[in-house]
Design a protein around this motif. Structure first.
Motif, PDB file in Angstrom:
ATOM      1  N   PRO A  11      43.329  28.626  42.297  1.00  0.00           N
ATOM      2  CA  PRO A  11      42.134  28.236  41.549  1.00  0.00           C
ATOM      3  C   PRO A  11      41.958  29.040  40.274  1.00  0.00           C
ATOM      4  CG  PRO A  11      41.530  29.502  43.479  1.00  0.00           C
ATOM      5  CD  PRO A  11      43.009  29.242  43.573  1.00  0.00           C
ATOM      6  N   GLY A  12      41.580  28.359  39.220  1.00  0.00           N
ATOM      7  CA  GLY A  12      41.282  29.008  37.959  1.00  0.00           C
ATOM      8  C   GLY A  12      42.477  29.326  37.085  1.00  0.00           C
ATOM      9  N   LEU A  13      43.693  29.075  37.568  1.00  0.00           N
ATOM     10  CA  LEU A  13      44.880  29.374  36.776  1.00  0.00           C
ATOM     11  C   LEU A  13      45.337  28.140  36.012  1.00  0.00           C
ATOM     12  CD1 LEU A  13      47.025  31.575  39.174  1.00  0.00           C
ATOM     13  CD2 LEU A  13      45.595  32.292  37.282  1.00  0.00           C
ATOM     14  N   LYS A  14      45.901  28.408  34.836  1.00  0.00           N
ATOM     15  CA  LYS A  14      46.464  27.337  34.022  1.00  0.00           C
ATOM     16  C   LYS A  14      47.962  27.257  34.276  1.00  0.00           C
ATOM     17  CE  LYS A  14      43.118  28.165  30.402  1.00  0.00           C
ATOM     18  NZ  LYS A  14      42.814  29.499  29.970  1.00  0.00           N
ATOM     19  N   GLN A  15      48.545  26.140  33.913  1.00  0.00           N
ATOM     20  CA  GLN A  15      49.963  25.886  34.125  1.00  0.00           C
ATOM     21  C   GLN A  15      50.839  26.999  33.541  1.00  0.00           C
ATOM     22  OE1 GLN A  15      51.101  21.957  32.973  1.00  0.00           O
ATOM     23  NE2 GLN A  15      53.213  22.532  32.599  1.00  0.00           N
ATOM     24  N   GLU A  16      50.493  27.473  32.355  1.00  0.00           N
ATOM     25  CA  GLU A  16      51.313  28.494  31.694  1.00  0.00           C
ATOM     26  C   GLU A  16      51.160  29.882  32.323  1.00  0.00           C
ATOM     27  OE1 GLU A  16      47.554  27.699  29.352  1.00  0.00           O
ATOM     28  OE2 GLU A  16      49.200  26.445  30.020  1.00  0.00           O
ATOM     29  N   GLU A  17      50.216  30.062  33.231  1.00  0.00           N
ATOM     30  CA  GLU A  17      50.012  31.345  33.900  1.00  0.00           C
ATOM     31  C   GLU A  17      50.749  31.434  35.239  1.00  0.00           C
ATOM     32  OE1 GLU A  17      45.556  32.461  32.355  1.00  0.00           O
ATOM     33  OE2 GLU A  17      45.718  31.057  34.038  1.00  0.00           O
ATOM     34  N   ILE A  18      51.470  30.377  35.607  1.00  0.00           N
ATOM     35  CA  ILE A  18      52.163  30.317  36.890  1.00  0.00           C
ATOM     36  C   ILE A  18      53.655  30.177  36.643  1.00  0.00           C
ATOM     37  CG2 ILE A  18      52.370  29.081  39.081  1.00  0.00           C
ATOM     38  CD1 ILE A  18      49.558  27.946  38.507  1.00  0.00           C
ATOM     39  N   ASP A  19      54.460  30.931  37.410  1.00  0.00           N
ATOM     40  CA  ASP A  19      55.912  30.880  37.313  1.00  0.00           C
ATOM     41  C   ASP A  19      56.463  30.424  38.665  1.00  0.00           C
ATOM     42  OD1 ASP A  19      58.469  31.250  36.235  1.00  0.00           O
ATOM     43  OD2 ASP A  19      58.561  33.326  36.934  1.00  0.00           O
ATOM     44  N   VAL A  20      57.218  29.323  38.668  1.00  0.00           N
ATOM     45  CA  VAL A  20      57.777  28.764  39.899  1.00  0.00           C
ATOM     46  C   VAL A  20      59.300  28.788  39.780  1.00  0.00           C
ATOM     47  CG1 VAL A  20      57.877  26.746  41.415  1.00  0.00           C
ATOM     48  CG2 VAL A  20      55.773  27.257  40.176  1.00  0.00           C
ATOM     49  N   ASN A  21      59.983  29.413  40.772  1.00  0.00           N
ATOM     50  CA  ASN A  21      61.442  29.505  40.773  1.00  0.00           C
ATOM     51  C   ASN A  21      61.984  29.155  42.154  1.00  0.00           C
ATOM     52  OD1 ASN A  21      62.177  30.674  38.101  1.00  0.00           O
ATOM     53  ND2 ASN A  21      60.743  32.247  38.780  1.00  0.00           N
ATOM     54  N   PHE A  22      63.235  28.688  42.179  1.00  0.00           N
ATOM     55  CA  PHE A  22      63.909  28.401  43.439  1.00  0.00           C
ATOM     56  C   PHE A  22      65.322  28.960  43.354  1.00  0.00           C
ATOM     57  CE2 PHE A  22      66.508  25.744  46.219  1.00  0.00           C
ATOM     58  CZ  PHE A  22      65.819  25.907  47.420  1.00  0.00           C
ATOM     59  N   HIS A  23      65.688  29.813  44.337  1.00  0.00           N
ATOM     60  CA  HIS A  23      67.022  30.402  44.351  1.00  0.00           C
ATOM     61  C   HIS A  23      67.425  30.717  45.791  1.00  0.00           C
ATOM     62  CE1 HIS A  23      70.470  32.585  42.883  1.00  0.00           C
ATOM     63  NE2 HIS A  23      70.103  33.650  43.573  1.00  0.00           N
ATOM     64  N   ASP A  24      68.614  30.301  46.178  1.00  0.00           N
ATOM     65  CA  ASP A  24      69.166  30.573  47.513  1.00  0.00           C
ATOM     66  C   ASP A  24      68.223  30.182  48.646  1.00  0.00           C
ATOM     67  OD1 ASP A  24      71.601  31.479  46.588  1.00  0.00           O
ATOM     68  OD2 ASP A  24      70.990  33.580  46.553  1.00  0.00           O
ATOM     69  N   GLY A  25      67.592  29.024  48.533  1.00  0.00           N
ATOM     70  CA  GLY A  25      66.734  28.520  49.604  1.00  0.00           C
ATOM     71  C   GLY A  25      65.340  29.106  49.637  1.00  0.00           C
ATOM     72  N   VAL A  26      64.976  29.917  48.636  1.00  0.00           N
ATOM     73  CA  VAL A  26      63.660  30.560  48.618  1.00  0.00           C
ATOM     74  C   VAL A  26      62.876  30.092  47.388  1.00  0.00           C
ATOM     75  CG1 VAL A  26      62.412  32.755  48.522  1.00  0.00           C
ATOM     76  CG2 VAL A  26      64.537  32.590  49.831  1.00  0.00           C
ATOM     77  N   LEU A  27      61.681  29.556  47.624  1.00  0.00           N
ATOM     78  CA  LEU A  27      60.768  29.155  46.565  1.00  0.00           C
ATOM     79  C   LEU A  27      59.857  30.347  46.270  1.00  0.00           C
ATOM     80  CD1 LEU A  27      59.416  26.987  44.748  1.00  0.00           C
ATOM     81  CD2 LEU A  27      57.920  26.504  46.685  1.00  0.00           C
ATOM     82  N   THR A  28      59.784  30.766  44.999  1.00  0.00           N
ATOM     83  CA  THR A  28      58.959  31.896  44.597  1.00  0.00           C
ATOM     84  C   THR A  28      57.902  31.416  43.613  1.00  0.00           C
ATOM     85  OG1 THR A  28      60.856  33.372  44.840  1.00  0.00           O
ATOM     86  CG2 THR A  28      58.977  34.212  43.609  1.00  0.00           C
ATOM     87  N   ILE A  29      56.643  31.770  43.900  1.00  0.00           N
ATOM     88  CA  ILE A  29      55.515  31.429  43.035  1.00  0.00           C
ATOM     89  C   ILE A  29      54.869  32.739  42.607  1.00  0.00           C
ATOM     90  CG2 ILE A  29      53.307  30.226  42.875  1.00  0.00           C
ATOM     91  CD1 ILE A  29      54.329  28.438  45.207  1.00  0.00           C
ATOM     92  N   LYS A  30      54.775  32.963  41.284  1.00  0.00           N
ATOM     93  CA  LYS A  30      54.182  34.184  40.750  1.00  0.00           C
ATOM     94  C   LYS A  30      53.128  33.820  39.709  1.00  0.00           C
ATOM     95  CE  LYS A  30      58.263  36.012  39.591  1.00  0.00           C
ATOM     96  NZ  LYS A  30      59.228  36.974  39.036  1.00  0.00           N
ATOM     97  N   GLY A  31      52.156  34.685  39.568  1.00  0.00           N
ATOM     98  CA  GLY A  31      51.145  34.474  38.551  1.00  0.00           C
ATOM     99  C   GLY A  31      50.236  35.671  38.439  1.00  0.00           C
ATOM    100  N   GLU A  32      49.318  35.580  37.491  1.00  0.00           N
ATOM    101  CA  GLU A  32      48.344  36.645  37.325  1.00  0.00           C
ATOM    102  C   GLU A  32      46.990  36.027  37.034  1.00  0.00           C
ATOM    103  OE1 GLU A  32      47.636  40.845  34.966  1.00  0.00           O
ATOM    104  OE2 GLU A  32      49.457  39.711  34.625  1.00  0.00           O
ATOM    105  N   ARG A  33      46.015  36.458  37.796  1.00  0.00           N
ATOM    106  CA  ARG A  33      44.656  35.938  37.663  1.00  0.00           C
ATOM    107  C   ARG A  33      43.864  36.869  36.750  1.00  0.00           C
ATOM    108  NH1 ARG A  33      42.642  32.592  41.193  1.00  0.00           N
ATOM    109  NH2 ARG A  33      44.216  33.226  42.680  1.00  0.00           N
ATOM    110  N   LYS A  34      43.259  36.285  35.723  1.00  0.00           N
ATOM    111  CA  LYS A  34      42.408  37.034  34.804  1.00  0.00           C
ATOM    112  C   LYS A  34      41.095  36.267  34.694  1.00  0.00           C
ATOM    113  CE  LYS A  34      46.429  38.353  32.160  1.00  0.00           C
ATOM    114  NZ  LYS A  34      47.177  38.138  30.937  1.00  0.00           N
TER     115      LYS A  34
END
Length: 98
Positions: A11-34
């Motif tokens: 909630p409250g995050l914009k598309q450009e504030e979220i990083d989504v990656n997939f590598h070796d069967g692992v989905l990683t979601i990173k971001g920063e809430r301000k």
């Protein structure tokens, strides 16, 4: 059926504030809430700031086709959809008569 869907509340995050990656069967979601909220009422002034980084890693339970993955952000919910890879889809094996 035929796909793997991962949903995350952001909630409250914009598309450009979220990083989504997939590598070796692992989905990683990173971001920063301000977030900063300011209140001016009779007799007082208040400013509230909350922030912080988050990082989630999810190992997917099946073989997926990462090249055709789709991510969508709507109403504070991130949805990442992976079609299952052909080798991971169930198929019927016919028994050959002898």
């Amino acid at each position: 059926e035929g796909k793997v869907v991962v949903q995350a509340d952001v909630p409250g995050l914009k598309q450009e504030e979220i990083d989504v990656n997939f590598h070796d069967g692992v989905l990683t979601i990173k971001g920063e809430r301000k977030h900063e909220a300011e209140t001016n009422k009779e007799g007082y002034h208040s400013v509230e700031r909350c922030y912080g980084a988050f990082h989630r890693a999810v190992r997917l339970p099946a073989e997926v086709d990462a090249s055709n993955a789709k991510a969508e952000l709507k109403d504070g919910i991130l949805t990442v959809t992976f079609p299952k890879a052909e080798q991971a889809k169930a198929r019927k094996i016919e028994i050959e008569p002898k």
